[in-house]
Design a protein around this motif. Structure first.
Motif, PDB file in Angstrom:
ATOM      1  N   GLY A 166       3.651  -2.482   6.738  1.00  0.00           N
ATOM      2  CA  GLY A 166       4.642  -1.482   7.134  1.00  0.00           C
ATOM      3  C   GLY A 166       6.027  -2.066   7.286  1.00  0.00           C
ATOM      4  N   GLU A 167       6.105  -3.218   7.925  1.00  0.00           N
ATOM      5  CA  GLU A 167       7.388  -3.885   8.150  1.00  0.00           C
ATOM      6  C   GLU A 167       8.050  -4.254   6.823  1.00  0.00           C
ATOM      7  OE1 GLU A 167       8.445  -8.078  10.190  1.00  0.00           O
ATOM      8  OE2 GLU A 167       7.380  -6.683  11.505  1.00  0.00           O
ATOM      9  N   ASP A 168       7.263  -4.784   5.890  1.00  0.00           N
ATOM     10  CA  ASP A 168       7.795  -5.144   4.578  1.00  0.00           C
ATOM     11  C   ASP A 168       8.240  -3.898   3.809  1.00  0.00           C
ATOM     12  OD1 ASP A 168       7.423  -7.901   4.922  1.00  0.00           O
ATOM     13  OD2 ASP A 168       5.374  -7.823   4.132  1.00  0.00           O
ATOM     14  N   ALA A 189       4.666   5.110  -3.088  1.00  0.00           N
ATOM     15  CA  ALA A 189       5.285   6.090  -2.185  1.00  0.00           C
ATOM     16  C   ALA A 189       4.471   6.253  -0.904  1.00  0.00           C
ATOM     17  CB  ALA A 189       5.437   7.432  -2.899  1.00  0.00           C
ATOM     18  N   ASP A 190       3.142   6.191  -1.020  1.00  0.00           N
ATOM     19  CA  ASP A 190       2.291   6.276   0.175  1.00  0.00           C
ATOM     20  C   ASP A 190       2.645   5.171   1.163  1.00  0.00           C
ATOM     21  OD1 ASP A 190       0.848   8.448  -0.795  1.00  0.00           O
ATOM     22  OD2 ASP A 190      -0.690   7.190  -1.728  1.00  0.00           O
ATOM     23  N   ILE A 191       2.845   3.961   0.641  1.00  0.00           N
ATOM     24  CA  ILE A 191       3.140   2.820   1.504  1.00  0.00           C
ATOM     25  C   ILE A 191       4.570   2.892   2.036  1.00  0.00           C
ATOM     26  CG2 ILE A 191       3.415   0.303   1.533  1.00  0.00           C
ATOM     27  CD1 ILE A 191       1.028   0.181  -0.394  1.00  0.00           C
ATOM     28  N   LEU A 192       5.519   3.198   1.165  1.00  0.00           N
ATOM     29  CA  LEU A 192       6.916   3.275   1.583  1.00  0.00           C
ATOM     30  C   LEU A 192       7.151   4.377   2.609  1.00  0.00           C
ATOM     31  CD1 LEU A 192       8.621   2.710  -1.886  1.00  0.00           C
ATOM     32  CD2 LEU A 192       8.464   1.069  -0.009  1.00  0.00           C
ATOM     33  N   VAL A 254      -1.639  -0.538   9.792  1.00  0.00           N
ATOM     34  CA  VAL A 254      -0.534  -1.489   9.699  1.00  0.00           C
ATOM     35  C   VAL A 254       0.746  -0.880   9.130  1.00  0.00           C
ATOM     36  CG1 VAL A 254      -2.004  -3.537   9.531  1.00  0.00           C
ATOM     37  CG2 VAL A 254      -1.445  -2.254   7.462  1.00  0.00           C
ATOM     38  N   LEU A 255       0.683   0.372   8.727  1.00  0.00           N
ATOM     39  CA  LEU A 255       1.869   0.999   8.152  1.00  0.00           C
ATOM     40  C   LEU A 255       2.898   1.370   9.215  1.00  0.00           C
ATOM     41  CD1 LEU A 255       0.222   3.316   5.467  1.00  0.00           C
ATOM     42  CD2 LEU A 255       1.688   1.333   5.031  1.00  0.00           C
TER      43      LEU A 255
END
Length: 277
Positions: A166-168, A189-192, A254-255
């Motif tokens: 998430g931080e990255d 996009a899911d992660i961002l 963790v996101l």
């Protein structure tokens, strides 16, 4: 403030698990590994804190030049002054220290990795090389310990990537390989956008299994004759594997949050592992 005091302050202020792994070392080894860690923090901070890639590249070029000064006996920065003494005492190769900067430059050049092979090069430069240098400081008799140090470095970096997804992402970086995302049907996009899902949980469980396999490989490669000397790495492995277990138990959330262990828990794990190793 002396160079050693500067490095000590840099290491303690970071709150990193690495700090706990070398608390019990003899003074000369502790000074050397602290100088190495402080160097890694300095060059990593260049990439993380400079929003202009050109400025970051210029600063990394300065650190490259300063490393050459280390081996010419003319270091100017407190960290490199401490590193100069460490490199002389423990015969640390300049080429490997330069490779750490190579890894930091990768962060300026790309924010995605096609597959694990591509990511492995990054892990080698920013973590395995550090492990190999640390192994020189701790000392070893059997060359198989280099394989242990290499694989343990990969395991540590994979753990960092898992913890910091998430931080990255909030900095526009996704270290999870693209082909892994496609396999588990998770989009960039899911992660961002921090969209947690069952597919994401499966993706992260797979990443945890990969990290665990590298911990297992590393520990299997460590010869019994070098186990005592390499206790700092075993301490770090115990702390990071506990962190992975916490992430797994929390369903890999963790996101939107950063899982961490309390300082007292890290200290307890460090002491217990040091005594048992």
């Amino acid at each position: 403030m002396t160079p050693d005091e500067y490095c000590q302050q840099k290491a303690a202020r970071s709150g990193s698990s690495f700090y706990y792994s070398f608390l019990f070392l003899p003074p000369n080894q502790r000074r050397a590994i602290t100088a190495l860690y402080a160097f890694c923090r300095e060059v990593d901070d260049v990439v993380d804190e400079c929003q202009d890639p050109q400025i970051a590249a210029t600063k990394l070029a300065w650190w490259r030049h300063e490393l050459r000064n280390v081996y010419g006996g003319q270091a100017q920065h407190p960290v490199t002054q401490a590193l100069q003494a460490a490199s002389a005492e423990f015969n640390l190769p300049e080429e490997q220290l330069q490779e750490i900067i190579d890894g930091m430059e990768m962060d300026l050049q790309q924010s995605r990795y096609l597959d694990f092979k591509a990511l492995s090069l990054y892990c080698y430069r920013v973590a395995s090389v550090v492990g190999l240098l640390a192994a020189e400081i701790f000392g070893y008799q059997d060359r198989r310990t280099q394989k242990y140090a290499h694989d343990l470095g990969v395991a540590f970096q994979l753990t960092n990537i898992i913890r910091d997804v998430g931080e990255d992402a909030r900095m526009g970086r996704i270290y999870l390989p693209i082909d892994d995302l496609q396999r588990f049907e998770v989009t960039a996009a899911d992660i961002l956008n921090a969209r947690h899902s069952e597919n994401f949980e499966r993706l992260m469980s797979f990443q945890i299994e990969r990290a665990e396999s590298y911990y297992a490989q590393a520990l299997a490669a460590l010869p019994a004759s070098d186990r005592r000397a390499q206790r700092p790495g075993l301490v770090m492995a115990a702390i990071y594997r506990t962190l992975l277990e916490e992430i797994k138990n929390d369903r890999c959330r963790v996101l939107s949050q950063r899982t961490s262990l309390t300082p007292i828990r890290k200290l307890w794990i460090a002491w217990r592992t040091w005594v048992r190793a």
